[in-house]
Design a protein around this motif. Sequence first.
Motif, short mmCIF file in Angstrom:
data_model
loop_
_atom_site.label_atom_id
_atom_site.label_comp_id
_atom_site.label_asym_id
_atom_site.label_seq_id
_atom_site.Cartn_x
_atom_site.Cartn_y
_atom_site.Cartn_z
N THR A 270 -4.52 8.51 -2.56
CA THR A 270 -3.58 7.28 -2.83
C THR A 270 -4.13 5.98 -2.27
O THR A 270 -5.10 5.84 -1.87
CB THR A 270 -2.25 7.63 -1.99
OG1 THR A 270 -2.47 7.62 -0.59
CG2 THR A 270 -1.72 9.06 -2.45
N LYS A 271 -3.18 4.95 -2.44
CA LYS A 271 -3.39 3.66 -1.98
C LYS A 271 -3.48 3.66 -0.53
O LYS A 271 -4.29 2.90 0.07
CB LYS A 271 -2.38 2.73 -2.37
CG LYS A 271 -2.45 2.43 -3.99
CD LYS A 271 -1.83 0.98 -4.26
CE LYS A 271 -0.35 0.72 -3.83
NZ LYS A 271 0.52 1.86 -4.52
N CYS B 70 -11.97 5.56 -8.46
CA CYS B 70 -10.94 6.65 -7.66
C CYS B 70 -11.51 7.95 -8.16
O CYS B 70 -11.45 8.96 -7.87
CB CYS B 70 -9.65 6.26 -8.06
SG CYS B 70 -9.27 4.83 -6.92
N ILE C 5 -2.99 -5.44 -6.61
CA ILE C 5 -2.54 -3.84 -6.82
C ILE C 5 -3.27 -3.51 -7.95
O ILE C 5 -3.46 -2.54 -8.31
CB ILE C 5 -0.92 -3.57 -6.90
CG1 ILE C 5 -0.77 -1.99 -6.88
CG2 ILE C 5 -0.31 -4.14 -8.17
CD1 ILE C 5 0.73 -1.60 -6.57
N TRP D 285 -6.56 -1.27 -7.83
CA TRP D 285 -5.83 0.26 -7.81
C TRP D 285 -5.76 0.55 -9.38
O TRP D 285 -6.11 1.71 -9.89
CB TRP D 285 -4.52 0.20 -7.06
CG TRP D 285 -3.83 1.86 -6.93
CD1 TRP D 285 -2.79 2.20 -7.76
CD2 TRP D 285 -4.64 2.84 -6.31
NE1 TRP D 285 -2.75 3.54 -7.59
CE2 TRP D 285 -3.62 4.00 -6.69
CE3 TRP D 285 -5.83 3.08 -5.63
CZ2 TRP D 285 -4.03 4.92 -6.26
CZ3 TRP D 285 -5.92 4.36 -5.09
CH2 TRP D 285 -5.23 5.44 -5.58
N GLU D 286 -5.41 -0.22 -10.08
CA GLU D 286 -4.91 0.09 -11.42
C GLU D 286 -5.92 -0.56 -12.41
O GLU D 286 -6.00 0.13 -13.66
CB GLU D 286 -3.57 -0.41 -11.87
CG GLU D 286 -2.45 -0.15 -10.96
CD GLU D 286 -1.04 -0.58 -11.09
OE1 GLU D 286 -1.10 -1.78 -11.94
OE2 GLU D 286 -0.26 -0.23 -11.22
N TRP E 295 -6.51 1.87 0.85
CA TRP E 295 -6.24 0.40 1.19
C TRP E 295 -6.07 0.38 3.06
O TRP E 295 -6.41 -0.59 3.76
CB TRP E 295 -5.00 -0.09 0.64
CG TRP E 295 -5.15 -0.56 -0.33
CD1 TRP E 295 -6.15 -0.18 -1.36
CD2 TRP E 295 -4.29 -1.24 -1.21
NE1 TRP E 295 -5.90 -0.68 -2.60
CE2 TRP E 295 -4.67 -1.45 -2.49
CE3 TRP E 295 -3.15 -2.02 -0.98
CZ2 TRP E 295 -4.12 -2.19 -3.58
CZ3 TRP E 295 -2.43 -2.82 -1.93
CH2 TRP E 295 -3.17 -2.77 -3.28
N ALA F 94 0.76 -1.28 -0.06
CA ALA F 94 -0.10 -0.03 0.08
C ALA F 94 0.85 1.51 -0.06
O ALA F 94 0.63 2.16 -0.46
CB ALA F 94 -0.98 -0.05 1.09
#
Length: 271
Positions: A216-217, A202, A189, A193-194, A221, A123
């Motif tokens: 941010t992560k 996001c 990840i 996230w991606e 997270w 994270a």
Amino acid sequence: MYQECEQIYATRILRGVLGLPDGYIPPESLRSWVTALKWMNTILLYIPMGWVLAARSVIERRVDGIIPPEKETWSRIARSVGWRIGRTVVKLPDLTVRIATHLQMSAGYDALEMKHIAFIKEARGVAEIPMTALTEFRDTLKRLWYLRWDNEHKEALWRLAVNGFPAARLRGNVTRCPCSAAMIRGDRIHLFWECTVARALCDMLRFEVGENVELTKVNLWLGIPPLGIHTLVWDIVCLAALSALERGGEKVDVQKRTGGRKRRNGYKTRD
């Protein structure tokens, strides 16, 4: 001979040393002198060899006054048996159900700690973290656990922290996401996230909290709110977002595998 040894063991050790009353059924490992001897030999392996040799030397010389009576010797040994938990030594008379449960689950706790450390590193995007980071994350999990909200909304974070999603969800060894992107930096990840689903979510969060607020992560997270957002508010947002990412990824996966078809009245149709 065997029965005679059993009687001597029951009289001298179980009742004489351990003080067990008649009719009391001891633990299975102590019911027979054979199993008890096995465990004593196991304990002997953890005693420094110098101590063992010194004790045997005294016994062989049979020096009066040095060796205490047999009952007292066994009693001292029984009182000295214990477990080391960190810097604390728990002796047998002080053993409680809570401590015994902790000892039984210690291997699982250690494995969970390693999983959480790996999660926090990923994270934060760093190779090492201070132990305070682990403590802070545990405090966050504890706070969220007591949140008066259905646990189904919390489960995504719990699974994410240990990378504990079903193999089919994380595609096993497949390196490409259902969104068609390559999971170059790993499935966790990417999916949280991606991935296309994650980026869309996001973007929506940034729109709601303000475009000037960096997301941010660590925020998503680890449950650490962005600047200007109250912690209790972010708790709900964070849990809802992670739960949505989990379900969104599953939906993309299903649509990818079925070609966008779904069943209506028993027949597959295309939307």
